[in-house]
Structures are given as C-alpha cells and as structure tokens.
Design an enzyme around this catalytic site. Structure first.
Site, short mmCIF file in Angstrom:
data_model
loop_
_atom_site.label_atom_id
_atom_site.label_comp_id
_atom_site.label_asym_id
_atom_site.label_seq_id
_atom_site.Cartn_x
_atom_site.Cartn_y
_atom_site.Cartn_z
N ILE A 81 0.80 -0.57 -0.16
CA ILE A 81 -0.07 -0.16 0.23
C ILE A 81 1.03 1.26 -0.13
O ILE A 81 0.74 2.76 -0.92
CB ILE A 81 -0.68 -0.11 0.79
CG1 ILE A 81 -1.90 -1.22 1.39
CG2 ILE A 81 -1.75 1.05 0.99
CD1 ILE A 81 -2.54 -1.43 2.02
N ARG B 94 -16.40 -10.98 0.85
CA ARG B 94 -15.90 -9.57 1.28
C ARG B 94 -16.39 -7.84 0.61
O ARG B 94 -16.34 -8.57 -0.99
CB ARG B 94 -14.58 -9.30 1.66
CG ARG B 94 -13.93 -10.30 2.35
CD ARG B 94 -13.59 -10.21 4.10
NE ARG B 94 -13.12 -11.39 4.71
CZ ARG B 94 -14.28 -12.40 5.24
NH1 ARG B 94 -15.29 -12.04 5.36
NH2 ARG B 94 -13.96 -13.61 6.26
N TYR C 261 -4.62 -9.78 15.57
CA TYR C 261 -3.83 -7.83 14.88
C TYR C 261 -4.81 -6.16 14.91
O TYR C 261 -4.62 -5.41 15.23
CB TYR C 261 -4.09 -8.41 13.27
CG TYR C 261 -3.95 -7.89 12.25
CD1 TYR C 261 -2.89 -7.00 12.02
CD2 TYR C 261 -4.79 -7.28 11.18
CE1 TYR C 261 -2.79 -5.56 10.83
CE2 TYR C 261 -4.85 -6.21 10.08
CZ TYR C 261 -4.07 -5.38 10.34
OH TYR C 261 -4.50 -4.70 9.28
N SER D 189 0.76 -7.77 9.77
CA SER D 189 -1.05 -7.51 9.16
C SER D 189 -1.19 -9.00 9.18
O SER D 189 -2.95 -9.42 8.31
CB SER D 189 -1.26 -7.14 8.18
OG SER D 189 -0.67 -6.82 6.96
N GLY E 168 9.18 -4.66 2.51
CA GLY E 168 9.22 -3.85 1.25
C GLY E 168 10.35 -4.34 -0.20
O GLY E 168 11.39 -4.72 0.66
N1 UFG Z 1 -10.22 -17.68 1.38
C1 UFG Z 1 -9.75 -18.20 0.62
N2 UFG Z 1 -8.67 -18.73 0.14
C2 UFG Z 1 -7.92 -18.25 0.53
C3 UFG Z 1 -7.56 -17.02 1.11
C4 UFG Z 1 -8.30 -16.10 1.51
O1 UFG Z 1 -11.32 -18.49 0.69
O2 UFG Z 1 -6.86 -19.09 0.16
C5 UFG Z 1 -10.71 -16.38 2.00
C6 UFG Z 1 -10.66 -15.50 2.98
O3 UFG Z 1 -11.31 -16.68 3.77
C7 UFG Z 1 -12.06 -14.79 3.18
C8 UFG Z 1 -11.91 -14.09 1.59
O4 UFG Z 1 -11.16 -15.10 1.19
O5 UFG Z 1 -13.13 -14.60 3.37
C9 UFG Z 1 -10.47 -12.79 1.70
O6 UFG Z 1 -9.26 -13.10 1.95
P1 UFG Z 1 -7.94 -12.10 2.48
O7 UFG Z 1 -6.93 -13.44 3.49
O8 UFG Z 1 -8.03 -12.03 1.08
O9 UFG Z 1 -8.55 -11.45 3.10
P2 UFG Z 1 -9.03 -11.12 4.90
O10 UFG Z 1 -10.79 -10.82 4.62
O11 UFG Z 1 -9.29 -12.14 5.45
O12 UFG Z 1 -7.92 -10.01 5.69
C10 UFG Z 1 -8.46 -8.77 5.46
C11 UFG Z 1 -7.71 -7.86 5.23
C12 UFG Z 1 -6.45 -8.24 6.82
C13 UFG Z 1 -7.96 -7.87 7.45
C14 UFG Z 1 -9.46 -8.22 7.73
C15 UFG Z 1 -10.42 -8.07 8.68
O13 UFG Z 1 -6.59 -8.76 4.49
O14 UFG Z 1 -5.44 -7.05 7.34
O15 UFG Z 1 -9.42 -8.32 6.62
O16 UFG Z 1 -10.87 -8.60 8.59
F1 UFG Z 1 -7.56 -7.84 9.25
#
Ligand code: UFG
Length: 331
Positions: A12, A220, A140, A76, A36
């Site tokens: 970011i 999301r 976190y 994070s 980074g």
């Molecule tokens: N997911 C999968 N498979 C994967 C990875 C993710 O199904 O291999 C799903 C997760 O379960 C989630 C969605 O995809 O439902 C998004 O997952 P991410 O890991 O991309 O993002 P998160 O929603 O877990 O995390 C984001 C930010 C974090 C923050 C969070 C707040 O990246 O920094 O939102 O809840 F903390």
C-alpha cells in the site's frame, strides 16, 4: 510540504508514494525492507530504518523537514498474529509509539494511520459504519485498535492531529502494472487465485463453503489500492484545512463472495483455475461490508476503480507482468 511515508516500500505504501509524487508532493520513505521492495519506490528519497529502533526513527526527522506522516508499516497477517502476538505488539504498537514520540520531538503535527476493518471483529450490523462496536477477534485487530486509542491521547495531550483510515479488503494494483502486491508469504485471496492461474500454485482452496451467505462462501468488500491512496491524499488535505482528528471506514459498500471472485478471475485470465473446498479459516467473519458514507461526505472521497472486474484486471496485469520479473530477482 514533505510527507514521510513509513512502510513506503510495501504494497500500500508504494502506491501511496506514487500518488504523492503524481501530485507533486515531496516524499521521504522510511522502511526496514523486511517486507518492502526498493524496486517499488524508484527515484524516491529513501531512509532505511526500523520503527522498533528509536534512534533510527528519530534520525529520519533530524535529516528531513517532515510536515506530515503516513504510517503503513505493520505486520498484518491475522493468523500469524494469533501465533506470535509479541511481534505484533512490538512492531505495530511499540513501533508506532516510537514514531509518535519522534514526531512529538520534531514538532510534526499531522498523522495518517492505516487502520483496518479488523478493529470491529464479528459484525453485529451491516454495513459496518464508524460507530460499529469495536471488539477485535484477533491480535492484529487488537494492535490496530490500541494504536487508534493511543492516537486519541496523543491528540488530546500533545496536539498531534490524526486521521484513521480503516481499510476493508485492499486489492488490485496500479493500472500501469509497474507496482503491485508482492508478499514472500501470500495469504490474500486475489493474489493467491492469480498465482494459481499462472500455474505458480496448484490450486486455490476455498476456506469454508457452509457460511450463511448466498453461495456459502465468505463475502468481503474489496477496495482498489489507488482509491485508498486517494483517500489518504484527501485526509492530508483535511488535516491541513480542518486541523482536527477524524476516522473513516473505507470500502466500496459492495460485497463479493469467494466463489464470485474466483469466477471473475477465471473470466479475466482466461485460465482454468483448480478450486478445492477446504475448512473454514479460524476467525473469518462470514460477511464484512463497509459503509463509507462518512468519507464521501466529509472528505469528498469517491472510489473510481470500484468495479470488481477492474480490481482483478489491474491485479492480473501486475501478476502476469512485473511480478514475474521480481520473482526471478528474489528467487
Ligand atoms: N480465502 C479463501 N482462500 C484463501 C485465502 C482467502 O477462501 O486461500 C477467503 C478468506 O476466508 C476470506 C476471503 O477469502 O473470506 C478474503 O481473505 P483475505 O485473506 O484476502 O482477506 P481477509 O478478509 O482475511 O483480510 C482482510 C485484510 C486484513 C484484515 C481483515 C479484516 O487483509 O488485514 O481483512 O477482517 F485484518
């Protein structure tokens, strides 16, 4: 005006640097390069240092006349934070404390903080607005909330004004394809899917398909990285003009399920992506959607790259281009 971008060589932060430079704002990057990459901030004033080292933090303020600070440097990964809480407290909380104290010493009064949807925990109402209860369900989110509170006291006591920006799911890459998301350990959905499309991973695993959502997978609110950096620019302006602290949720107000994201990625890449149904990931709420009404009203923020196709397209351009070159350099 000179903006110090802490963590400016990261995902970011590097997009922020590009936006600041486009707007002719002087920029200094402070980064320890643990996560980074220097390639992401070519032709930028760079000061190597670690937030956990007080002397290194103070030295950047001694060497440059800084007017405002944007802080992107934090660990994070939700899962990791539940295994190693100490490194999260040390980097995210203690590191930010060093930064604020160095600002106090140097007389710098404006601070923009990268906060997160994770400060809210399991949603009790949707969409999530700024007044939603704050009950993090992981370390976190807890460290980010601790900093939010610290900022309130540093405002009251030392008059350091802040804007807290709570990102929902930051995604996409600069449309130029020059910079993007590059993590040695990738955990985020969109990059993982695109790496699977490139054959760099065998498959993508869906973490749970039995949620109470339209297709059983988590929903999301994906927000383009450049729309986030635009919000920072507006926050900088807000601090200059209003000289008071504030906080905003940043998302598109629109939810997409994991299955929908995979379908979009298949369409955009034209690749057959192997999908496996796996178990739920502990701590994942079923639905996270923001309302950014306040940011729109107060900051006049309007996300431009808000279509999910555009978000995935820009990420694909990056992963299918420059990211491959980076991979060779880091192999
Ligand atoms: N997911 C999968 N498979 C994967 C990875 C993710 O199904 O291999 C799903 C997760 O379960 C989630 C969605 O995809 O439902 C998004 O997952 P991410 O890991 O991309 O993002 P998160 O929603 O877990 O995390 C984001 C930010 C974090 C923050 C969070 C707040 O990246 O920094 O939102 O809840 F903390």
């Amino acid at each position: 005006m000179t903006v110090l971008v802490v963590g400016g060589a990261g995902y970011i932060g590097s997009h922020m640097v590009k936006t600041l430079k486009k707007n002719n704002i002087e920029t200094v990057v402070f980064d320890n390069l643990e996560k980074g990459h220097l390639e992401a901030i070519k032709d930028t004033l760079f000061h190597k240092g670690d937030l956990r080292n007080k002397d290194e933090v103070e030295s950047v303020f001694q060497n440059h006349k800084i007017t405002a600070v944007m802080h992107f440097s934090a660990y994070s990964l939700v899962g990791e934070s539940m295994e190693k809480p100490e490194i999260y407290y040390e980097n995210n909380v203690f590191g930010t404390l060093n930064l604020l104290n160095a600002m106090k010493k140097a007389g710098v009064k404006h601070f923009i903080f990268s906060s997160t949807a994770a400060i809210f925990g399991e949603p009790v109402k949707l969409p999530i607005n700024e007044d939603h209860p704050q009950k993090p369900t992981n370390v976190y989110g807890e460290t980010k909330l601790a900093v939010e509170k610290m900022l309130d006291w540093y405002d009251k006591i030392y008059d350091i004004k802040n804007v807290k920006l709570r990102y929902f799911n930051a995604a996409g890459a600069d449309p130029s394809g020059e910079i993007g998301e590059y993590h040695e350990t990738e955990t985020h959905l969109i990059p993982l899917i695109l790496q699977a499309a490139l054959g760099e991973r065998k498959h993508i695993t869906i973490y749970g398909n039995d949620y109470d959502t339209k297709d059983g997978t988590c929903i999301r609110d994906y927000i383009h990285i450049n729309d986030l950096t635009d919000a920072h620019l507006l926050a900088l302006n807000y601090l200059e003009i209003e000289k008071k602290s504030n906080f905003f949720n940043l998302g598109n107000g629109c939810g997409h399920s994991v299955k929908e994201i995979i379908a979009v990625a298949k369409k955009i890449t034209g690749k057959n992506i192997k999908v496996i149904n796996g178990n739920r990931r502990p701590g994942d709420p079923a639905i996270l959607i923001a309302t950014s009404k306040k940011a729109k009203e107060v900051l006049d923020w309007s996300p431009k790259l808000n279509n999910i196709n555009t978000i995935v397209e820009t990420a694909w351009k990056w992963h299918n281009g420059t990211a491959k070159k980076w991979k060779k350099n880091y192999a």
